[in-house]
Structure formats: C-alpha cells, structure tokens
Design an enzyme around this catalytic site. Structure first.
Site, short mmCIF file in Angstrom:
data_model
loop_
_atom_site.label_atom_id
_atom_site.label_comp_id
_atom_site.label_asym_id
_atom_site.label_seq_id
_atom_site.Cartn_x
_atom_site.Cartn_y
_atom_site.Cartn_z
N LYS A 1 47.19 36.75 36.34
CA LYS A 1 46.00 36.38 37.12
C LYS A 1 44.94 35.87 36.15
O LYS A 1 44.94 36.18 34.95
CB LYS A 1 45.46 37.55 37.94
CG LYS A 1 45.04 38.79 37.13
CD LYS A 1 43.66 38.74 36.51
CE LYS A 1 43.29 40.04 35.79
NZ LYS A 1 42.09 39.90 34.92
N PRO B 1 50.90 38.86 27.36
CA PRO B 1 50.47 39.75 26.27
C PRO B 1 49.74 40.97 26.80
O PRO B 1 49.06 40.91 27.84
CB PRO B 1 49.53 38.86 25.45
CG PRO B 1 48.99 37.88 26.45
CD PRO B 1 50.12 37.61 27.40
N GLY C 1 46.19 40.64 33.37
CA GLY C 1 46.64 41.58 34.39
C GLY C 1 48.10 41.95 34.32
O GLY C 1 48.67 42.39 35.31
N GLY D 1 50.03 44.43 33.02
CA GLY D 1 50.45 45.78 33.42
C GLY D 1 50.22 46.05 34.89
O GLY D 1 51.07 46.64 35.57
N SER D 2 49.08 45.62 35.41
CA SER D 2 48.77 45.80 36.83
C SER D 2 49.74 45.01 37.71
O SER D 2 50.19 45.49 38.75
CB SER D 2 47.34 45.36 37.13
OG SER D 2 46.40 46.17 36.46
N ASP E 1 42.99 46.62 39.29
CA ASP E 1 43.51 45.27 39.55
C ASP E 1 44.82 45.27 40.33
O ASP E 1 45.27 44.21 40.78
CB ASP E 1 43.75 44.52 38.23
CG ASP E 1 42.46 44.08 37.56
OD1 ASP E 1 41.39 44.24 38.17
OD2 ASP E 1 42.53 43.60 36.41
#
Length: 291
Positions: free
Chosen positions: A10, A99, A105, A107-108, A141
């Site tokens: 995102k 990265p 975003g 990981g989210s 997020d």
C-alpha cells in the site's frame, strides 16, 4: 493443494497527524491505495490443526510473525463461534518482495491475506467486518487490507471510508535503511496538530506527509532519495518510511526515471489500484460474492 494469494503493498498518498491521545497513539487522516505489486503467500490446508510457516523470516521469532499470529487468531475466533472444522491447520510459504520497515504495509498485508484466505479455505464463514476486527488487534493497517478497497482513514487508521483516487503509476524507491514507526512518532519535533479537514477538501489539495520532515532529518538516505526523485516528479514518503515514491501518468515515464536511478537506490514501478489484487483474485475465482 497449495494455492497462491496476493499480499499487496500500500501507499499512503497523504498522511496528516491531527492530534495525540492520552494513551500515546496519534490521530491520523490518511489515504490508502494499493499497488499491483507485493508478496505472494502459498497456503496448503492441513488436517492436524498445526500452523507451519515454511519460510521463516530471519530475526523474527515464529510466535511473533504476523502470518502465524493471524492464522492462530482466526483458529481461536472460529473455534469460539463453533465454525472451525475439526483439524483445520495450514502450511504457509511466503515469497517476500516487500521490505520490512519500508512503510509499504508488508506485515499488515501478510496478516490480512492469511485471515481472508484461511477464512475461505477452512470455510469459517466470518464476515469481512469480523475479519477486519480481528486484524485490528494485529495492527492498525490490517483492516484496510482485509476490506480490500482504497480508503480514507481516520482515528489511528481504523476508521475507513472507501474512496476512488486516480490510479496513477508510481516509482517506489527504498533508500536502504529500516525505519521503525516509534522512531518517527516519538520524535519531539513531529508535527502533531495538523487541522482536521473534510475528505473532499483533502482530495483536492496538494498531498503531503507529516512524517516526512522527521524521516528526512533523521535519515540522510531518505533525504537523498527524495531530493533525487523530486527532480523528476511529485514525490513523498509513504507511511513512516523508509520508502519514498514519485507519481507519474504512465508506466513508461516511471520506468524512464527508474533507469536513471543511482546505484544506491533500489526501486520498482507499480500501478496504484483501488481494488486490492487479493480481492480481485477472490472475485475472479468466484470465491466470494461481489456486491
């Protein structure tokens, strides 16, 4: 059978900090849009109830990994609702392109993809709203990725209003540093009192990011990346960084600039999309109803 699920990036097309709460969290006004670029999760259901991450992330304990936490959270929530088939588990593999600490975003998005995909594969039957509520406990997020549509966000980022900003092309660049969110939000010089404005006003103003001044001050690599991009196109920080992006009206224009990038700047070109690639897959596969 192993199935593949998009986990898109995102951008925060703008991000303004309108206040700080007593609990230390900050009130925001931000505009989320997805990119047609990101990680890919491969998931194969198991029948023994185990959650196995086949591609551990270096430096992150499995119990702390958002992919594993999301899967176990869904197991628990579906069990409490008596909607988890016996033995539901999964093997999960990630092809990681986004990265860590980049403001994209990653990981989210991974957590949201796990919630959406396993809810379908296990047949739990949780609504999008229920999945988003679970996601919010993992990160502010996560809900926008679960809902899957570009959105104007307020509160700590969880109060979402669907919007349809122009789907431009972006050159997204990583300056080569990791920025933790607390490093930005704990800085005493961070702007914290930007006036709240109606969404229509914000969409018709020049976009900005209140975190950018701090990221540029504390990380010379971010400052250098933005200084270079601004020579070619409107550019700014996404989230709390470290990634920065420049906007273009065509893919060819973005790629021409990327070809001129200095060696120390890693980047990619992607299109902004208002419907998440994850949800496009679901719709195209007729895995969820469209309304």
């Amino acid at each position: 059978m192993m199935t593949q699920w998009p986990s898109p990036a995102k951008l925060n097309l703008f991000l303004y900090i309108t206040g700080q709460r007593r609990d230390g969290y900050h009130d925001l006004q931000t505009l989320f849009q997805f990119l047609d670029y990101g990680d890919t999760l491969s998931i194969e259901p198991r029948s023994d109830g185990k959650i196995r991450l086949l591609t551990p992330v270096e430096g992150v304990a499995e119990s702390d990994n958002l992919i594993v936490r999301a899967a176990r959270l869904l197991q628990q929530a579906a069990t409490e609702r008596d909607s988890l088939p016996a033995g539901s588990g999964a093997d999960i593999r990630i092809d990681k392109r986004l990265p860590m600490g980049g403001g994209l975003g990653g990981g989210s998005s991974n957590a949201a993809t796990v919630l959406v995909a396993l809810n379908h594969l296990w047949g739990c039957g949780l609504s999008v709203e229920a999945l988003a509520a679970l996601g919010l406990t993992l990160g502010a997020d996560v809900p926008v990725f679960v809902h899957g549509h570009a959105a104007f966000a307020e509160g700590v980022g969880e109060e979402l209003t669907p919007v349809d900003p122009p789907e431009k092309w972006y050159l997204v660049a990583h300056p080569g540093v990791h920025i933790s969110t607390p490093a930005i939000f704990n800085d005493p010089d961070l702007p914290r009192n930007t006036p709240k404005r109606p969404i229509n006003t914000l969409l018709n103003c020049e976009f900005g990011n209140d975190c950018e001044v701090i990221a540029r001050k504390r990380f010379r690599e971010v400052d250098a990346a933005l200084s270079w991009l601004l020579e070619y196109a409107p550019s700014r920080l996404t989230g709390t960084g470290a990634c920065v992006f420049a906007e273009f009206d065509s893919e060819s224009s973005a790629r021409q600039v990327l070809e001129q990038a200095p060696e120390w700047l890693q980047g990619f070109v992607a299109r902004g999309v208002n419907v998440s690639p994850l949800h496009k897959k679901l719709v195209n596969s007729e895995l969820i109803e469209t309304r």
